[in-house]
Write an enzyme that holds these catalytic residues in place. Structure first.
Site, PDB file in Angstrom:
ATOM      1  N   GLY A 147       0.732  -1.197   0.068  1.00  0.00           N
ATOM      2  CA  GLY A 147      -0.097   0.160   0.010  1.00  0.00           C
ATOM      3  C   GLY A 147       0.806   1.058   0.147  1.00  0.00           C
TER       4      GLY A 147
ATOM      5  CG  ASP B  42     -10.200   9.734   5.806  1.00  0.00           C
ATOM      6  OD1 ASP B  42     -10.818   9.928   4.848  1.00  0.00           O
ATOM      7  OD2 ASP B  42      -9.038   9.127   5.434  1.00  0.00           O
TER       8      ASP B  42
END
Length: 512
Positions: A29, A146
């Site tokens: 990632g 978020d």
């Protein structure tokens, strides 16, 4: 590739031993300033995830480090089965800052939901687990801010549901002190942070936010699970923000296709006015309990009264916002500059987890699982499956070639030498402390088989070709009365004769 990524790749590489303990695997990632790597804790042999950022060299990277350090403190304080666990953190001599996290087995929520919409029962259970994680966070004074599909990982269970992990508290708003440590808030009032498609109206306006902002995001996720697509299908940042702050209600294209029992919860979660929205995770859990008992949560939506799948009502607090103003903007920078101020809405997402291993809480069960994982190392990609098939082809070829060169040996010893590539691959795979595919039986078998075949040719190609032609099915001696052995022997004979002919023709051409 951005400069932070280049600097980070100079400080941490695959195969490195971080702080003498964590063997770095491949990158899984990346975000604006950092990267995430798979790794193996060589003390516990456990699979972990390493999230790292380079040392600061500018004001922007200093802000990223501030968010990173705050996330470490937040996650360390939030201990729950549905929140990713923090194992370790630190800084290397080169200034690399890292945290060691639980390695999650699963896929992100959007990949699961977009592949096939979830049933109401499964979506409700996933939402319940998200709510339980948020309840722990909110009780500790932490607002996620978020919450989006990339930050929710789903692991399939044997019963057809999913185990949920909420990730990435880098954007979290901290309303209290955690473990007697003050955590600096890196945003100012009037600056919005978050992801445009999943941002609450008050959050997009830069107004103070509370648990209700996270509840709005949960509503968007709940719809996405049920509909199989995003609630806000805007093509630009400005359009996405406009959908939330506009006086117009959200347009949910597939609302009519969703089980009507879910409409009440969706309406309660997606109210644009935070005062009218479900205000807490505890309230959402209560609403889901009522939904499970088929009781009315809030007045059910009448689809005939909902224009084009719209959900929500006009909100007075946003009445001064002109929705057309956003559509006149031409760039995301204008919107960020006009709505967000000049704050740094930095994100470091878990976007690309591909291979994971669950962390068992029981040490005995964990060791057994790790041994099992190392033995199997199941393929997870097309390339890895191709290597499995390649090993099924390469090993029989090497077996016949090695056996042909070892024709002078006793029959059992000859068999033992011929299967040596597979035996070596098996021992190597089991002895490796890592559960990466690089140490898998599938990959090692074909690699060592090629080596064995090469050695067999190097010892004398002419002798090899002659031995393969003379006795191609030598391994079947004593059991050649079995039908399956006769079939295998026939295949071996066909291959050996053709390979012998090929080698002899090449030798003749080379001698001319």
């Amino acid at each position: 590739m951005s400069s932070p990524h280049r600097r980070l790749q100079q400080l941490i590489r695959q195969g490195d031993l971080l702080v003498g303990r964590y063997r770095i695997g491949r990158r899984v990632g990346a975000g604006a300033y950092g990267m995430i790597f798979s790794a193996v804790d060589e003390i516990t042999t456990e699979r972990v995830a390493i999230k790292a950022i380079p040392p600061a060299d500018s004001q922007s990277s200093e802000t990223a480090i501030g968010r990173f350090q705050r996330e470490m403190k937040v996650v360390r304080a939030l201990v729950h089965a549905n929140i990713i666990s923090l194992y370790d953190f630190g800084r290397t001599d080169d200034g690399l800052i890292f945290m060691v996290l639980e390695y999650v087995d699963g896929e992100t929520l959007d990949k699961v939901a977009h592949a096939s919409p979830l049933s109401l029962e499964v979506a409700s259970d996933v939402t319940r687990q998200i709510a339980m994680a948020l309840e722990v966070a909110h009780n500790a004074g932490v607002i996620h801010r978020d919450l989006k599909p990339a930050n929710v990982m789903l692991t399939p269970t044997r019963y057809g549901g999913y185990r949920v992990k909420v990730l990435d508290f880098g954007m979290a708003k901290v309303l209290s002190r955690l473990e007697d440590e003050s955590i600096v808030d890196l945003t100012r009032e009037g600056i919005a942070v978050g992801t445009p498609r999943y941002i609450a109206p008050e959050q997009a306006r830069g107004l103070p936010v509370g648990p209700a902002a996270d509840m709005y995001a949960v509503g968007l996720l709940f719809y996405e699970m049920l509909a199989g697509e995003q609630a806000v299908r805007a093509s630009s940042v400005e359009d996405a923000i406009s959908a939330h702050v506009s006086r117009k209600p959200l347009e949910l294209a597939r609302l009519s296709e969703i089980d009507p029992r879910a409409h009440g919860v969706l309406r309660a979660l997606l109210e644009k006015d935070p005062e009218r929205r479900l205000h807490s995770a505890a309230a959402l859990l209560s609403a889901l309990d009522r939904l499970e008992r088929d009781q009315e949560v809030v007045p059910a939506l009448n689809i005939s009264d909902v224009r084009d799948g719209a959900l929500g009502e006009q909100v007075d607090i946003l009445a001064s916002v002109d929705p057309d103003e956003f559509k006149r903007k031409r760039s995301a920078g204008e919107v960020v500059g006009g709505l967000f101020g000049r704050g740094d809405a930095l994100e470091l997402d878990y976007d690309a987890y591909r291979e994971h291993a669950p962390r068992e809480r029981d040490p005995v069960a964990r060791r057994r699982q790790l041994r099992f994982d190392r033995f199997l190392r199941l393929p997870r990609s097309t390339a890895e499956w191709a290597e499995v098939w390649l090993s099924l082809i390469a090993f029989p070829m090497a077996f016949l070639m090695i056996g042909a060169q070892a024709s002078e040996l006793d029959h059992l010893l000859r068999l033992g030498v011929s299967v040596s590539p597979f035996v070596l691959a098996l021992v190597w795979s089991l002895a490796s402390p890592s559960s990466d595919w690089s140490g898998s039986l599938g990959r090692l078998t074909w690699l060592l088989s090629l080596v064995g075949a090469g050695v067999a040719h190097a010892l004398g190609p002419a002798d090899l070709a002659g031995a393969m032609a003379r006795d191609p099915a030598w391994f079947a001696r004593g059991i050649d009365h079995l039908a399956v052995v006769q079939w295998v022997g026939g295949v071996a004979t066909w291959f050996s004769h053709h390979w012998s002919t090929l080698v002899q023709s090449l030798l003749q051409s080379a001698s001319r």
